[in-house]
Scaffold this motif. Structure first.
Motif, PDB file in Angstrom:
ATOM      1  N   LEU A 169      19.061 -15.114  79.240  1.00  0.00           N
ATOM      2  CA  LEU A 169      20.385 -15.053  79.866  1.00  0.00           C
ATOM      3  C   LEU A 169      20.865 -13.628  80.158  1.00  0.00           C
ATOM      4  CD1 LEU A 169      22.191 -17.954  77.975  1.00  0.00           C
ATOM      5  CD2 LEU A 169      20.892 -18.030  80.115  1.00  0.00           C
ATOM      6  N   PRO A 170      20.709 -12.659  79.212  1.00  0.00           N
ATOM      7  CA  PRO A 170      21.242 -11.324  79.518  1.00  0.00           C
ATOM      8  C   PRO A 170      20.449 -10.590  80.596  1.00  0.00           C
ATOM      9  CG  PRO A 170      20.719 -11.558  77.164  1.00  0.00           C
ATOM     10  CD  PRO A 170      20.102 -12.706  77.881  1.00  0.00           C
ATOM     11  N   GLN A 171      19.279 -11.089  80.961  1.00  0.00           N
ATOM     12  CA  GLN A 171      18.447 -10.348  81.910  1.00  0.00           C
ATOM     13  C   GLN A 171      18.314 -11.051  83.248  1.00  0.00           C
ATOM     14  OE1 GLN A 171      14.054 -10.697  81.154  1.00  0.00           O
ATOM     15  NE2 GLN A 171      14.725 -11.180  79.079  1.00  0.00           N
ATOM     16  N   THR A 172      19.105 -12.105  83.477  1.00  0.00           N
ATOM     17  CA  THR A 172      18.924 -12.863  84.717  1.00  0.00           C
ATOM     18  C   THR A 172      20.236 -13.060  85.465  1.00  0.00           C
ATOM     19  OG1 THR A 172      18.980 -14.811  83.278  1.00  0.00           O
ATOM     20  CG2 THR A 172      16.841 -14.176  84.181  1.00  0.00           C
ATOM     21  N   ASP A 173      20.156 -12.913  86.762  1.00  0.00           N
ATOM     22  CA  ASP A 173      21.247 -13.289  87.655  1.00  0.00           C
ATOM     23  C   ASP A 173      21.311 -14.813  87.745  1.00  0.00           C
ATOM     24  OD1 ASP A 173      23.147 -12.251  89.927  1.00  0.00           O
ATOM     25  OD2 ASP A 173      22.035 -13.904  90.825  1.00  0.00           O
ATOM     26  N   ARG A 174      22.439 -15.293  88.202  1.00  0.00           N
ATOM     27  CA  ARG A 174      22.602 -16.745  88.381  1.00  0.00           C
ATOM     28  C   ARG A 174      21.500 -17.338  89.259  1.00  0.00           C
ATOM     29  NH1 ARG A 174      26.488 -20.757  88.199  1.00  0.00           N
ATOM     30  NH2 ARG A 174      26.844 -22.032  90.048  1.00  0.00           N
ATOM     31  N   MET A 175      21.112 -16.614  90.317  1.00  0.00           N
ATOM     32  CA  MET A 175      20.094 -17.179  91.213  1.00  0.00           C
ATOM     33  C   MET A 175      18.773 -17.362  90.474  1.00  0.00           C
ATOM     34  SD  MET A 175      18.392 -14.226  93.531  1.00  0.00           S
ATOM     35  CE  MET A 175      17.541 -12.869  92.698  1.00  0.00           C
ATOM     36  N   THR A 176      18.474 -16.454  89.534  1.00  0.00           N
ATOM     37  CA  THR A 176      17.230 -16.559  88.780  1.00  0.00           C
ATOM     38  C   THR A 176      17.321 -17.703  87.765  1.00  0.00           C
ATOM     39  OG1 THR A 176      16.906 -14.192  89.062  1.00  0.00           O
ATOM     40  CG2 THR A 176      15.598 -15.273  87.356  1.00  0.00           C
ATOM     41  N   GLN A 177      18.473 -17.842  87.150  1.00  0.00           N
ATOM     42  CA  GLN A 177      18.650 -18.951  86.212  1.00  0.00           C
ATOM     43  C   GLN A 177      18.458 -20.283  86.923  1.00  0.00           C
ATOM     44  OE1 GLN A 177      22.549 -17.998  84.702  1.00  0.00           O
ATOM     45  NE2 GLN A 177      21.801 -16.229  83.520  1.00  0.00           N
ATOM     46  N   SER A 198       6.508 -22.351  95.024  1.00  0.00           N
ATOM     47  CA  SER A 198       7.141 -21.733  96.184  1.00  0.00           C
ATOM     48  C   SER A 198       8.564 -22.250  96.366  1.00  0.00           C
ATOM     49  CB  SER A 198       6.284 -21.970  97.430  1.00  0.00           C
ATOM     50  OG  SER A 198       6.718 -21.138  98.489  1.00  0.00           O
ATOM     51  N   GLY A 199       9.147 -21.934  97.521  1.00  0.00           N
ATOM     52  CA  GLY A 199      10.546 -22.282  97.759  1.00  0.00           C
ATOM     53  C   GLY A 199      11.435 -21.080  97.489  1.00  0.00           C
ATOM     54  N   ALA A 200      12.719 -21.329  97.311  1.00  0.00           N
ATOM     55  CA  ALA A 200      13.639 -20.219  97.089  1.00  0.00           C
ATOM     56  C   ALA A 200      14.986 -20.721  96.587  1.00  0.00           C
ATOM     57  CB  ALA A 200      13.858 -19.435  98.391  1.00  0.00           C
ATOM     58  N   VAL A 201      15.656 -19.841  95.867  1.00  0.00           N
ATOM     59  CA  VAL A 201      17.027 -20.088  95.435  1.00  0.00           C
ATOM     60  C   VAL A 201      17.823 -18.801  95.649  1.00  0.00           C
ATOM     61  CG1 VAL A 201      18.533 -20.589  93.476  1.00  0.00           C
ATOM     62  CG2 VAL A 201      16.338 -21.789  93.692  1.00  0.00           C
ATOM     63  N   ASP A 202      18.956 -18.902  96.290  1.00  0.00           N
ATOM     64  CA  ASP A 202      19.880 -17.778  96.421  1.00  0.00           C
ATOM     65  C   ASP A 202      21.231 -18.200  95.845  1.00  0.00           C
ATOM     66  OD1 ASP A 202      19.218 -15.236  97.509  1.00  0.00           O
ATOM     67  OD2 ASP A 202      18.797 -16.154  99.453  1.00  0.00           O
ATOM     68  N   GLU A 238      25.319 -21.995  97.606  1.00  0.00           N
ATOM     69  CA  GLU A 238      24.367 -21.418  96.659  1.00  0.00           C
ATOM     70  C   GLU A 238      23.381 -22.494  96.223  1.00  0.00           C
ATOM     71  OE1 GLU A 238      26.299 -20.100  93.093  1.00  0.00           O
ATOM     72  OE2 GLU A 238      27.438 -21.948  92.846  1.00  0.00           O
ATOM     73  N   GLY A 239      22.163 -22.052  95.872  1.00  0.00           N
ATOM     74  CA  GLY A 239      21.154 -22.989  95.404  1.00  0.00           C
ATOM     75  C   GLY A 239      19.908 -22.932  96.257  1.00  0.00           C
ATOM     76  N   GLY A 240      19.162 -24.018  96.241  1.00  0.00           N
ATOM     77  CA  GLY A 240      17.920 -24.074  96.993  1.00  0.00           C
ATOM     78  C   GLY A 240      16.969 -25.073  96.358  1.00  0.00           C
ATOM     79  N   ALA A 241      15.693 -24.857  96.578  1.00  0.00           N
ATOM     80  CA  ALA A 241      14.699 -25.773  96.019  1.00  0.00           C
ATOM     81  C   ALA A 241      13.423 -25.008  95.706  1.00  0.00           C
ATOM     82  CB  ALA A 241      14.404 -26.917  96.987  1.00  0.00           C
ATOM     83  N   ILE A 242      12.796 -25.401  94.626  1.00  0.00           N
ATOM     84  CA  ILE A 242      11.474 -24.899  94.263  1.00  0.00           C
ATOM     85  C   ILE A 242      10.479 -26.031  94.481  1.00  0.00           C
ATOM     86  CG2 ILE A 242      10.026 -24.063  92.372  1.00  0.00           C
ATOM     87  CD1 ILE A 242      12.013 -21.955  93.334  1.00  0.00           C
TER      88      ILE A 242
END
Lengths: 94, 417
Positions: free
Chosen positions: B79-87, B198-202, B243-247
């Motif tokens: 948690l302390p090392q990740t942005d919301r998009m990474t979470q 693959s895919g993406a989340v922003d 916000e969001g996306g799909a993997i």
């Protein structure tokens, strides 16, 4: 502030700045365990040293920090610069 | 992680990339079952921004993910090392792998790669650290800022979490990147890599991310969610960000068959990309060519395409370009066109992977999800799907355009079971 930087000070700060690996018992006997085995990488150590600089005004030497692989060595580095007696925290914690 | 790989024989020319797992994080639903139910029902998740006070900004609506608590899914170490998009990306990856029935620890680590897209990086994390820098000083800046903001961080964190050491990277080209990442994954499959995540989340609904998005001058400044994002409507006035996306788990078809994959959603059958000519050149936009290239790559005729998932910019000039590209290839009202992103807002790099997921679920269930907002293509010669439409879907085409002239198109095809 107490007269030394203790292992419980260290674990408290590490929990705050870097979180905690759920599979590790930080309250156990960790002094001589490798930080990697405690779930902490070099950035977690760096982050912790940054916090110590802020909270205690103690700036650790980067090269020494790189070689501090265990809590015991890390505490030694901090307490060398601690206003009170160096190393007391280790004695008290163990 | 003890596997050692040796030189891999070049895969046969017949290597096909299929998608075997979906992990969705969308404003309309977490996990693809919830997302798909909401999407078919035409439920929209666009509203006034709650993540910060938008009162002082010209654009005030967004598609927010409201019910995601990262700590419910991820270790406190992350948690302390990740942005919301990474979470969101890490949790979506967990879901996608589970959906595919893949245990990464069971596969050789160099057999798995991670290729995602990113549009803006970890804006919210970066904003917090910049605030700390200027308000408190450099000692208050997190060491994790060194990578937490970075475009490639989702790929990196997924790779670390699952021990995936195969070909990995990131594509940065706004919305188009979401397809380009999957296209890059497909190229690795063809080269002989068994599996690529693959895919993406922003996710950058924070003041700094917001003003960066405003710079495009394409954001809708309306306050009525019913009238804010209206692609293919002459009343179009920009888009609403979400916000969001799909993997997606992209896998070699033979590998999927060998391990007894529980399901194959479809094949990544074709891909095409072009770049628009400079403004004022007099040359035509590149989108039509991208569609033609993708069809050619898939060896699919235009009349075989059952549905087009449109980019749906929501800007009249851009909608017109897209509508003309579609009608020039498929004919006047010649193919069903839909834009389920009208329910979520535009998700930047996450938008196209989410459209791929929706297209694959359309193939699975034989139903085309609706476009929410414009009741019908108003002023355009398109068969715009306004309510969920049952249809046999064997071939779906997904369009994604990126700010600055990127055009990407992907063709998905059903796989006989």
């Amino acid at each position: 502030m107490s007269d030394s930087f203790t292992v419980s000070d260290l674990t408290r700060l590490m929990r705050e700045v870097a979180g905690e690996d759920e599979s590790v018992d930080l309250d156990g006997d960790i002094l001589d365990l490798d930080f990697a085995d405690l779930g902490y990488d070099s950035l977690a150590i760096l982050e912790t040293s940054g916090r110590i600089a802020r909270d205690y005004g103690i700036v650790l030497d980067d090269d020494a920090l790189t070689d501090a692989h265990t809590p015991r060595v890390f505490l030694g580095l901090v307490n060398e610069k601690f206003p009170a007696v160096g190393g007391a925290g280790i004695e008290r914690a163990s | 992680m003890t596997a050692v790989t040796t030189a891999r024989p070049v895969a046969s020319a017949g290597s096909r990339a299929v998608i075997t797992g979906l992990g969705v994080a969308a404003p309309t639903g977490l996990g693809h079952p919830a997302y798909w139910r909401a999407t078919l029902a035409g439920r929209r998740a666009i509203g006034r921004i709650t993540r910060f006070d938008p009162a002082g900004y010209p654009a005030r609506l967004a598609g927010e993910i409201g019910d995601f608590v990262a700590g419910d899914h991820l270790s406190s170490r992350l948690l302390p090392q990740t942005d919301r998009m990474t979470q969101l990306a890490l949790v979506s990856t967990d879901w996608a792998l589970a959906d595919a029935g893949v245990q990464p620890g069971d596969l050789p680590e160099y057999d798995m790669g991670v290729i995602t897209a990113s549009s803006s990086g970890g804006f919210e994390f970066g904003q917090n650290e910049l605030r700390a820098l200027w308000s408190k000083g450099s000692r208050h800046v997190s060491a994790y800022q060194s990578f937490a903001w970075f475009y490639a961080v989702n790929s990196g964190q997924i790779s670390i979490r699952h021990g995936m050491r195969g070909p990995s990277g990131v594509v940065v080209s706004d919305q188009a990147g979401g397809l380009e990442a999957v296209a890059a994954a497909r190229r690795q499959i063809v080269k002989g890599i068994p599996l690529i995540v693959s895919g993406a989340v922003d996710a950058s609904i924070c003041p700094w991310g917001w003003v960066a998005q405003m710079a495009s001058e394409r954001l809708s400044v309306r306050d009525d969610p019913d009238r804010a994002y209206l692609p293919f409507d002459l009343d179009a006035n920009g888009h609403v960000p979400g916000e969001g996306g799909a993997i997606l788990i992209v896998e070699d078809a033979e590998h999927a068959a060998r391990r007894g994959a529980t399901r194959v959603y479809g094949e990544v059958a074709g891909y095409g990309s072009t770049f628009d000519p400079r403004p004022g050149s007099g040359r035509p936009p590149g989108l039509r060519k991208a569609i033609e290239l993708a069809l050619e790559d898939a060896e699919v005729a235009a009349e075989e395409v059952d549905v087009v998932f449109a980019d749906a910019a929501g800007v009249v000039e851009l909608d017109r370009v897209e509508a003309e590209a579609i009608t020039s290839v498929f004919g006047s009202r010649g193919v069903a066109v839909t834009a389920p992103k009208t329910a979520t807002g535009r998700l930047y790099s996450g938008g196209a992977p989410l459209d791929l997921a929706a297209a694959l679920l359309s193939i699975r269930d034989g139903i085309i999800p609706p476009t929410v907002g414009p009741a019908a293509a108003n002023g355009y010669d398109l068969d715009l799907v306004a309510v969920a439409r049952p249809a046999r879907v064997r071939v779906a085409l997904v369009v994604a355009r990126g700010y600055g002239g990127f055009n990407s198109v992907m063709v998905l095809r059903s796989v006989p079971t």
